[in-house]
Design an enzyme around this catalytic site. Structure first.
Site, short mmCIF file in Angstrom:
data_model
loop_
_atom_site.label_atom_id
_atom_site.label_comp_id
_atom_site.label_asym_id
_atom_site.label_seq_id
_atom_site.Cartn_x
_atom_site.Cartn_y
_atom_site.Cartn_z
N HIS A 1 9.87 3.56 -1.21
CA HIS A 1 8.73 2.88 -0.63
C HIS A 1 8.99 2.56 0.83
O HIS A 1 10.12 2.53 1.28
CB HIS A 1 8.41 1.59 -1.40
CG HIS A 1 9.57 0.64 -1.49
ND1 HIS A 1 10.58 0.80 -2.41
CD2 HIS A 1 9.89 -0.48 -0.79
CE1 HIS A 1 11.47 -0.18 -2.27
NE2 HIS A 1 11.07 -0.96 -1.29
N CYS B 1 13.23 -8.67 -0.70
CA CYS B 1 13.78 -7.40 -0.23
C CYS B 1 13.28 -7.13 1.18
O CYS B 1 12.47 -7.88 1.72
CB CYS B 1 13.42 -6.24 -1.16
SG CYS B 1 11.65 -5.86 -1.24
#
Length: 694
Positions: free
Chosen positions: A66, A205
């Site tokens: 991603h 993250c």
């Protein structure tokens, strides 16, 4: 919002390549083919940079590469069910279910929330089972849309897909996830004072889209299974809701499963703490919970430092020492950049409006004149003086901001005041940005240490606003004054004398090389300032019969333009994928800064990667300095770059020398990043342009 995934973005039972890079590239191409992104290579590069930082393979045959990318125009999910599977770094083997999560660089919160729902769904066995059983692309789309809550998804066409229960549709991601009271007995060893342990956790993250929420759900599920009270705060890109203060106060310990700094971490000050990267929260939630309970029962366990009222730095970090120092420096640089960019361009505008001598009387002009009482030079001189003074004032905060926010990165808010003071003292001592870095580090460490002291209750309220700024300023600034100022002053005086003696001989080209090296060594620091001061001080002695001062000024200015222009060339044209997204943004600004002779435009690159950037810049600067002298380029202006071409002769020699040095430095830094320890170049996506983690 609808249609994050469409049948055209689904690939079933296909071989997309032998490795994960090939798979990511194929999915990126599919996103571009559907008109949802503009550049497959750029999307692949951004997703690959994230993959290089931390592999996205997860237990259970799942992978979620991603990225947030400027190439993406519409939030998209591209899915592939691979045959055979491909290794994405999961501990249990290859992945057969791969989602490429592609978000625009400026994605809205609603879009990011939808993408995060997918990540949470992947933690559900029924959801992944449904994807493996799906027979058509439409089946996959229906399952995914149902899970992420996009409109009225049509029922799956096949019975196997329709069999997926509603549990696969994970509700919208809340900002705080709590494990409900467990009906089962508490697992062995998970009690505190004879009752079930109470744990709070934060997950985060680098991109704040996928791993953040998967770790939150994994920890929540593990807490429920083990019969403990666990509340998780996912800090994602779509925002976060802080855990209630009373819940934190009653917690026995805290878990930080993060790849970036915890926002408002002072809320957890004093709590026993367990830290790891976010991925461990997904793969080993039970073990992390057991470690947190053990820490709660251990009076000597590491704790979040400071107090809840003052904040403080963390006791440890999952990053290596080198990576931690890099993050600290980048934080300071990120906050400093607006001062450099705005101030430098205003100075250049001042020269363009008021001429190359505008700085000589700018202060007097803005005090003694006004729009209705213009100086002798007219409106151009007045507006040029205004722009010049504002720019000089802005640039004057450069080192103080750098030092202040380096200290902030170490010690949070208590470090800002001593850091700013140390930066101002560094300027006073002619220590430049290197002195600012040293002062900021000293101030930050001192403030961090003071914040860890067990102060009496009556003194705690004074610590962050009085005691820490006072002692931190005395120590950091005192060390600069006592030990740094005199050596730098001696160095400056010696270099000035040496260069003056050498410039009057046939070694003028050697002077060009030396000045070029000095201008590119510390990018606005003391060595750079020695070369610049040497050139400016000699301008008044320049005449048609004695053009040497003009030659020196041209060599200094041209060489000083090389580092920012070379970094701009490398990061935006030659090798974009070797630079982080933040560096590429800084590269765009560096084009203007370099053109205006603002060497500090290269500081973000040098601070993040000094061993590659500074030598590469110095070689290019030496080439430019030598060629400028060889072409007998003269500059009557002390500053301005291309904005003072009217004061440079010959212009062709100036441009040729500049282009040669920029090309040399640009190609050298690309080669260094590509071939010298390339694994150390993991993209630091968690340090955005203003150093606020997302």
């Amino acid at each position: 919002m609808a249609n994050t995934i469409t049948p055209e973005l689904v690939t079933l039972d296909a071989d997309l390549g032998a490795d994960k890079s090939a798979v990511i590239r194929a999915l990126a191409a599919r996103v571009v083919a559907e008109g949802r992104a503009t550049d497959a290579d750029a999307l692949h590069a951004d997703a690959w940079a994230r993959e290089q930082k931390d592999e996205t393979g997860l237990p259970g045959g799942i992978a979620i590469p991603h990225a947030k990318s400027a190439a993406v125009t519409q939030p998209s999910l591209a899915f592939a069910r691979l045959k055979p599977g491909v290794d994405f770094g999961a501990p249990d083997g290859p992945a057969d279910l791969v989602f490429l999560i592609a978000a625009p660089a400026d994605a809205a919160e609603a879009h990011l929330a939808v993408l995060s729902k997918l990540a949470r769904s992947l933690m559900q066995d029924d959801f992944t089972a449904g994807l493996r059983a799906a027979e058509t692309n439409d089946d996959v789309v229906a399952i995914v849309r149902n899970a992420i809550g996009e409109g009225d998804a049509a029922a799956p066409a096949s019975a196997s897909a329709a069999a997926v229960p509603a549990a696969a549709a994970v509700p919208a991601a809340s900002a705080a996830t709590a494990a409900p009271p467990a009906a089962t007995a508490v697992a062995d060893g998970l009690s505190v004072d004879g009752r079930p342990a109470r744990i709070v956790a934060v997950t985060a993250c680098a991109t704040g889209i996928a791993h953040t929420f998967m770790a939150a759900d994994a920890l929540t599920a593990a807490g429920k299974k083990n019969g403990i009270d666990l509340v998780v705060e996912p800090q994602g890109s779509s925002g976060y809701q802080a855990i209630d203060r009373s819940v934190i106060d009653n917690a026995d310990a805290v878990i930080f499963a993060t790849d970036v700094d915890v926002r408002e971490q002072q809320r957890f000050a004093g709590k026993p703490v367990i830290r790891s990267g976010v991925k461990r929260g997904i793969e080993q939630p039970d073990q992390m919970i057991r470690e947190a309970v053990a820490a709660a029962n251990n009076p000597n366990a590491a704790r979040v430092s400071g107090t809840a009222s003052q904040g403080g730095a963390t006791d440890a970090a999952p990053l290596s020492m080198g990576a931690r120092i890099q993050r600290i420096l980048l934080t300071g640089v990120s906050y400093m950049i607006p001062f450099v960019a705005g101030g430098g361009l205003l100075i250049a505008i001042g020269f363009a409006l008021g001429g190359y001598e505008v700085g000589n009387e700018a202060g007097t002009v803005i005090v003694d004149n006004a729009l209705w009482d213009l100086p002798a030079g007219g409106l151009g001189q007045y507006l040029g003086s205004v722009a010049f003074i504002i720019g000089v004032t802005s640039m004057g905060f450069l080192v103080s901001a750098l030092a202040g926010y380096i200290a902030f990165a170490i010690a949070d808010r208590p470090g800002i005041a001593p850091g700013f003071v140390a930066g101002a003292v560094a300027v006073l001592m002619n220590a430049g940005f290197i002195g600012g870095i040293v002062g900021g580090l000293i101030a930050g460490v001192v403030a961090w240490w003071l914040g860890r002291l067990a102060a009496p209750r009556w003194l705690r309220g004074l610590m962050p606003v009085v005691i820490i700024p006072l002692i931190g300023s005395i120590i950091a600034s005192g060390l600069l004054i006592l030990f740094l100022g005199r050596p730098i002053a001696t160095l400056m005086e010696g270099l000035n004398t040496w260069l003056t003696d050498l410039a009057g001989t046939s070694g003028i080209i050697i002077v060009g090389v030396i000045l070029g090296l000095m201008m590119c060594f510390d990018l606005g620091g003391p060595v750079n300032k020695v070369a610049y001061a040497f050139a400016v001080a000699g301008l008044s002695a320049g005449t048609a019969e004695n053009p040497t001062p003009y030659l020196i000024m041209a060599a200094v200015m041209t060489a000083g333009m090389v580092p920012p222009l070379a970094m701009a060339l490398a990061s935006t044209v030659l090798a974009r994928k070797l630079f982080t997204p933040v560096e590429r943004e800084n590269g765009v600004a560096a084009w203007l800064l370099g053109a205006a002779f603002i060497s500090e435009g290269a500081i973000p690159f040098a601070a993040a990667d000094p061993l590659r950037v500074i030598p590469s810049s110095m070689v290019g600067g030496a080439v430019t300095g030598a060629l400028s002298m060889a072409f007998a380029v003269q500059s009557l202006a002390p500053h301005g770059g291309i904005f003072v071409l009217f004061a440079i002769n010959p212009i062709w020699g100036f441009l040729l020398a500049l282009v040669a040095g920029v090309l040399v430095s640009g190609f050298l830094v690309v080669a260094a990043k590509r071939y010298i320890a390339p694994k150390e170049l993991a993209a630091a996506e968690d340090i955005p342009a203003v150093a606020v983690p997302v």
